[in-house]
Design an enzyme around this catalytic site. Structure first.
Site, PDB file in Angstrom:
ATOM      1  N   ARG A 104       0.892  -1.178   0.000  1.00  0.00           N
ATOM      2  CA  ARG A 104       0.000   0.000   0.000  1.00  0.00           C
ATOM      3  C   ARG A 104       0.921   1.217   0.000  1.00  0.00           C
ATOM      4  NH1 ARG A 104      -5.323   1.344   3.536  1.00  0.00           N
ATOM      5  NH2 ARG A 104      -6.110  -0.025   1.911  1.00  0.00           N
ATOM      6  N   HIS A 131      -7.410   0.818  -6.357  1.00  0.00           N
ATOM      7  CA  HIS A 131      -7.623  -0.035  -5.172  1.00  0.00           C
ATOM      8  C   HIS A 131      -8.319  -1.319  -5.647  1.00  0.00           C
ATOM      9  CE1 HIS A 131      -7.862  -1.242  -1.152  1.00  0.00           C
ATOM     10  NE2 HIS A 131      -8.752  -0.410  -0.659  1.00  0.00           N
ATOM     11  N   GLN A 134     -10.189  -3.897  -3.259  1.00  0.00           N
ATOM     12  CA  GLN A 134     -11.495  -3.467  -2.778  1.00  0.00           C
ATOM     13  C   GLN A 134     -12.573  -3.817  -3.790  1.00  0.00           C
ATOM     14  OE1 GLN A 134     -12.239  -1.904   0.311  1.00  0.00           O
ATOM     15  NE2 GLN A 134     -14.281  -2.532  -0.358  1.00  0.00           N
ATOM     16  N   ASP A 219     -17.129   7.284  -1.801  1.00  0.00           N
ATOM     17  CA  ASP A 219     -15.881   7.144  -1.051  1.00  0.00           C
ATOM     18  C   ASP A 219     -15.593   8.494  -0.406  1.00  0.00           C
ATOM     19  OD1 ASP A 219     -13.462   6.199  -0.080  1.00  0.00           O
ATOM     20  OD2 ASP A 219     -12.386   6.419  -1.979  1.00  0.00           O
ATOM     21  N   CYS A 259     -16.223   1.720   0.524  1.00  0.00           N
ATOM     22  CA  CYS A 259     -15.089   0.863   0.895  1.00  0.00           C
ATOM     23  C   CYS A 259     -14.711   0.988   2.365  1.00  0.00           C
ATOM     24  CB  CYS A 259     -13.896   1.170   0.006  1.00  0.00           C
ATOM     25  SG  CYS A 259     -13.269   2.852   0.174  1.00  0.00           S
ATOM     26  N   ARG A 287     -13.486  -8.585   1.878  1.00  0.00           N
ATOM     27  CA  ARG A 287     -12.062  -8.358   1.634  1.00  0.00           C
ATOM     28  C   ARG A 287     -11.288  -9.635   1.978  1.00  0.00           C
ATOM     29  NH1 ARG A 287      -9.936  -3.255   1.606  1.00  0.00           N
ATOM     30  NH2 ARG A 287      -8.107  -4.394   0.884  1.00  0.00           N
TER      31      ARG A 287
END
Ligand code: CP
Ligand code: NVA
Length: 301
Positions: A104, A131, A134, A219, A259, A287
């Site tokens: 990340r 991402h 996700q 988001d 998310c 996830r």
């Protein structure tokens, strides 16, 4: 280097992605039944986090343990990565010791460079641009609830950020229509958008994007690394909140996804995220299952 990486959804074919989701759903069932499955015995996943995380860290670490392997958390503060050891060198060294590397970080180019020099599979656990993990969880959640997403209409309301870009890639790979509502100055990257052709529509009007949508997604307005822009972004995104009025424009059985982490009262109202159309907790749980399927795919011969 010959290893297979997962840096964006475009690294897998549409068929591979669908198979991965089917596997994720199966592994979730096995976990529920208490059926042990340990194909990654003695395998090690290094997890490099240059940004904070709750879901990603816990899901990857738990996933590796459930699959019989081990996960190692590496923070830049305590490794030479944070002291400026070249990415290329870190990639070559780590990949000679571990079986997979999850990263990340900030610039997407950094993970691409890492992957180029890594002999082990590299997984993108969020960059400034994408991402993809996700999206595996989001798509799994949709498939569980509604079946295939092909032909559905998805509305992404808010910042043209890493999640938005991954939704654009998902529209291409899973064959759904995506409508993005974002304010001027916060649009998704033009090249990513252009590559999706007519599968993706862009507007400044959230109500237009939401009308008749089967899935509404949002988001945060300020992503990690943009904390100092919070105030100015709150102004720019006023009017882009996913609330009851906006959900009323969507299909009556529309789902809501985020998310997480979420800011109630900013990008989403509390009554929507905590309401009956919200599937954010399944999304978060998935996830774990989706990434177990990903780890199995990348880390077993
Ligand atoms: N959604 C997500 O990636 O959450 P974390 O930042 O907690 O990992
Ligand atoms: N866009 C958000 C997603 C967090 C999971 C960020 O990059 O901070």
């Amino acid at each position: 280097m010959s290893a297979r990486h997962f840096l964006t959804l475009l690294d897998f074919s549409p068929d591979e992605l669908r198979a991965l989701l089917a596997r994720a759903i199966e592994l979730k069932q096995w976990q529920r039944e208490g059926r042990g499955f340990e194909p990654l015995k003695h395998k090690v996943l290094a997890m490099v986090f240059e940004k904070s995380s709750t879901r990603t860290r816990v899901s990857f670490e738990t996933g590796m343990v459930q699959l019989g392997g081990h996960a190692m958390f590496l923070s830049p503060r305590d490794t030479q990565i944070g002291r400026g050891e070249p990415i290329e060198d870190s990639a070559r060294v780590l990949s000679r010791m571990v079986d997979g590397i999850m990263i990340r970080t900030f610039e997407h180019e950094k993970i691409e460079r890492f992957a180029e020099y890594s002999g082990a599979p590299v997984i993108n656990a969020l960059t400034d641009d994408y991402h993809p993990c996700q999206l595996l969880a989001d798509m799994q959640t949709w498939f569980e609830r509604r079946g295939d997403i092909r032909g559905a209409t998805v509305a992404f309301i808010g910042d043209g950020n890493n999640m938005c870009h991954s939704y654009i890639n998902a529209a291409r790979q899973f064959d759904f229509q995506l409508r993005i509502a974002a304010p001027e100055g916060y649009l998704p990257r033009a090249d990513i958008l252009a590559a999706a052709g007519d599968r993706v529509m862009l507007t400044h009007d959230p109500m237009e994007a939401a009308t008749g949508a089967d899935l509404v997604v949002t988001d945060v307005w300020a992503s990690m690394g943009q904390e100092e822009e919070q105030r100015e972004r709150e102004k720019a995104f006023a009017g882009y909140q996913v609330n009851r009025d906006l959900m009323a424009r969507a299909a009556s059985d529309a789902l809501f996804m985020h998310c997480l982490p979420a800011h109630r009262g900013e990008e989403v109202s509390a009554d929507v995220i905590d309401g009956p159309q919200s599937v954010v907790w399944d999304e978060a749980e998935n996830r774990l299952h989706a990434q177990k399927a990903l780890l199995e795919k990348l880390l077993t011969p």
